[in-house]
Design a protein around this motif. Structure first.
Motif: not given
Ligand SMILES: [Zn+2]
Length: 206
Positions: A74, A78, A92, A133
């Motif tokens: 995750h 980013h 997101h 998220c």
């Molecule tokens: Zn995040």
């Protein structure tokens, strides 16, 4: 730190078979990995580099191996978003989601996830509408692998009194979609509390 030392550390936190992939990503993008004591508000985060600095990813050390790996990916998504769009897209949004899919692909191919986690992650990645998220289905699936799972508000009976992590106490009243109407004990005020919020029981009343 040598690659062997890095692999040795990653082995303690990740499912077998994922540590080589994670080490390659950390080395390739020159990422500082910080393994932190548990934080109630987040599982991990990504910080873009300032001038002359390295990328920084932090992860909570109490995450189970599958949650640790998925949170790691995750945060890598980013990083990729930052590299490509430099903060000009939603954190997101669909670009992040595409990066998350890309980063997850080798993990699907390597068979490092148990079938239920794989299914939950695949479902989340394949759903273009899910841009938040954390996905409730994925969250609940990952939670099954926690050694000592904490209690969630959704698991309590109605009228139970519970304490949130900030110390405030509430009575659980009725369900309202994904949240519950709850009355704060000290003030009598009504709040909507997410069903997936972690809590402790004070008194159980059936
Ligand atoms: Zn995040």
């Amino acid at each position: 730190m040598t690659r062997a030392q890095l692999l040795h550390i990653l082995q303690k936190f990740m499912p077998p078979g994922a540590e080589v992939y994670a080490a390659d990503l950390l080395i390739h993008y020159r990422i500082q990995l910080h393994i932190k004591k548990p934080r109630a508000t987040k599982y991990g985060d990504y910080r873009p580099p300032g001038r002359g600095e390295e990328h920084r990813i932090s992860l909570n050390k109490d995450l189970n191996p599958f949650a640790f790996l998925i949170t790691f990916m995750h945060e890598i998504a980013h990083l990729l978003n930052h590299e490509k769009y430099n903060g000009e897209v939603a954190p997101h949004g669909k670009e992040w989601k595409q990066h998350f899919q890309l980063v997850s692909m080798p993990v699907f191919e390597k068979e490092v996830l148990p079938p239920d986690v794989k299914h939950a992650l695949g479902r989340y990645l394949g759903n273009p509408g899910a841009s938040s998220c954390s996905d409730p289905y994925l969250f609940r699936t990952l939670r099954k692998y926690d050694a000592n799972p904490t209690l969630l508000v959704e698991e309590l009976p109605l009228n139970a009194i519970f304490r949130m992590q900030d110390g405030r106490e509430f009575v659980k009243l009725e369900k309202n979609r994904t949240r519950y109407t709850c009355k704060e004990v000290s003030s009598g005020r009504i709040y909507l509390v997410p069903g997936l919020a972690q809590c402790e029981v004070v008194i159980k009343k059936q």
